[in-house]
Scaffold this motif. Structure first.
Motif, PDB file in Angstrom:
ATOM      1  N   UNK A 174       0.815  -1.210   0.000  1.00 44.85           N
ATOM      2  CA  UNK A 174       0.000   0.000   0.000  1.00 44.85           C
ATOM      3  C   UNK A 174       0.846   1.256   0.000  1.00 44.85           C
ATOM      4  N   UNK A 176       4.059   1.431  -0.969  1.00 41.60           N
ATOM      5  CA  UNK A 176       4.843   1.443  -2.206  1.00 41.60           C
ATOM      6  C   UNK A 176       4.029   1.977  -3.384  1.00 41.60           C
ATOM      7  N   UNK A 177       2.768   1.624  -3.417  1.00 47.68           N
ATOM      8  CA  UNK A 177       1.926   2.080  -4.523  1.00 47.68           C
ATOM      9  C   UNK A 177       1.901   3.585  -4.617  1.00 47.68           C
ATOM     10  N   UNK A 178       1.695   4.242  -3.504  1.00 44.45           N
ATOM     11  CA  UNK A 178       1.634   5.703  -3.535  1.00 44.45           C
ATOM     12  C   UNK A 178       2.983   6.305  -3.885  1.00 44.45           C
ATOM     13  N   UNK A 180       5.600   4.988  -5.432  1.00 41.35           N
ATOM     14  CA  UNK A 180       6.092   4.717  -6.779  1.00 41.35           C
ATOM     15  C   UNK A 180       5.284   5.465  -7.837  1.00 41.35           C
TER      16      UNK A 180
ATOM     17  N   UNK B 173      -3.592   3.724  -5.858  1.00 37.80           N
ATOM     18  CA  UNK B 173      -2.229   3.569  -5.358  1.00 37.80           C
ATOM     19  C   UNK B 173      -2.091   2.256  -4.588  1.00 37.80           C
ATOM     20  N   UNK B 174      -3.107   1.938  -3.788  1.00 37.39           N
ATOM     21  CA  UNK B 174      -3.062   0.705  -3.013  1.00 37.39           C
ATOM     22  C   UNK B 174      -3.022  -0.529  -3.900  1.00 37.39           C
ATOM     23  N   UNK B 176      -2.092  -0.557  -7.136  1.00 31.06           N
ATOM     24  CA  UNK B 176      -0.859  -0.498  -7.926  1.00 31.06           C
ATOM     25  C   UNK B 176       0.342  -1.015  -7.145  1.00 31.06           C
ATOM     26  N   UNK B 177       0.381  -0.698  -5.873  1.00 26.43           N
ATOM     27  CA  UNK B 177       1.515  -1.138  -5.062  1.00 26.43           C
ATOM     28  C   UNK B 177       1.666  -2.648  -5.085  1.00 26.43           C
TER      29      UNK B 177
END
Lengths: 210, 210
Positions: A174, A176-178, A180, B173-174, B176-177
């Motif tokens: 979670x 990392x998604x933001x 990246x 984002x969550x 995608x991470x």
DNA sequence: GCGATAATCTATCACTGATAACTTATCATC
DNA sequence: GATGATAAGTTATCAGTGATAGATTATCGC
């Protein structure tokens, strides 16, 4: 426009390490300004005041040079994590703060973050395999403090998932998604950044804690 | 070991489009097997039964060729999203299903996903700028159905954040991470994948819905 | 057959990361 | 202070990359 870098004199016998530092400094500046792919070994060499093959006396490959920069960046994150540990208590407020530390690091050291977690390992194992996985290892070492915090929250019965390891991986994803996406797609029409980060952390907290 | 690809005959006057398809097919196979970076234009040309410069009659740059493959992949996701729309109702169960669709797509089309959301736009604007941002645009087009679902949940008072746009970005984002980490770091000691995905979706649901 | 043009090729360019083989400066020792 | 070992750095070069220029060949409408 071209860097007028003065060629620093030849190093004395035992002082090759100094040149190594000069190369790393020059490379970090170039990488930050133009991106990892766009910087050639010749550009690095020129900025460092050395011939291009001269680099290979200090680094076996370009990837090794990059990996070295990464490991150093993550040492900084480890220090930040360790510093935060002093005031740690298993509370939602501290959970938020730990999340913030991770996000702040990713956004302030985007190149290191990219190499550790975003650069693709090509299928035949070219990049991280050759550098012995050192950047990722350094990244995970820094991340270890974070893992310990989640485990502590779990031990105090505050987590919503009964598997602490699984929850940690989920939270990491979670975060990392933001990070990246903000690094890779800065031009995307994001809502105001600080509010986005705060909302993201709040969302993760609601999802992870009871 | 080398592909014995028969050089298909020269195309008749209006049939350049066929060759274009052949090139895209050959490139997709190679990219899937060896990764985007590891495949050269010469390899693509040989697999397609054509000379290397011959590629440039159909694609202005290698990146354009890759972008084209991406757009096509995301068309598939759009189709999946559209198909799922029929049974949509604003419920937590459907929320889970939408999340799952996104993750499934990313894991089944990792190259397309990479190019759309993981490849770094170099600072001087080389890659996606030249391809007009088409892969990301296609990705977001496919993602639009997902956005509409969140808005619908918000309209029914089911979301925990009162700003639907911000919540959507946070959820994206969550998702995608997890997808990007599973793609970029498959060798990481993850917990069992299906359980991880289920836990991740559950975490996002708890964090996003009331 | 003829001209037009789409489809394609050969040859080549500038650039990339990397290697081989050579030179030069520094240093400890006699 | 000359000597030999070796660290530090050089020049020349390699194979491979994406891309371009210009000539060539096949197909088409007439």
């Amino acid at each position: 426009m071209k860097a007028p870098q003065v060629r620093s004199p030849r190093k004395a016998k035992g002082q090759g390490g100094e040149r190594r530092e000069e190369i790393l400094d020059a490379a970090l500046t170039l990488f930050s300004a133009k991106g990892l792919q766009a910087v050639s070994t010749r550009q690095i060499a020129e900025a460092a005041g050395i011939s291009q093959p001269g680099l290979y006396a200090y680094f076996a490959t370009k990837d090794d040079l990059i990996a070295e920069l990464c490991v150093r960046a993550f040492a900084k994150l480890s220090a930040r994590m360790e510093a935060g540990k002093a005031q740690w208590t298993p509370t939602p407020e501290m959970f938020d703060r730990a999340m913030m530390t991770y996000i702040d690091f990713g956004l302030s050291e985007p190149d290191a973050y990219r190499v550790a977690f975003m650069v693709e390992k090509s299928h035949d194992g070219s990049f991280l395999s050759r550098s012995g996985g050192r950047p990722m290892a350094a990244g995970l070492e820094a991340f270890r403090g974070f893992v310990a915090m989640i485990a502590d929250l779990h031990d105090h019965g505050l987590t919503a998932d009964d598997d602490a390891l699984r929850l940690t991986q989920t939270l990491w994803a979670g975060l990392h998604g933001l990070v990246s996406l903000l690094i890779a797609r800065p031009e995307f029409p994001w809502v105001e950044r600080e509010a986005l980060i705060a909302a993201h952390i709040a969302m993760l907290r609601r999802g992870a804690l009871k």
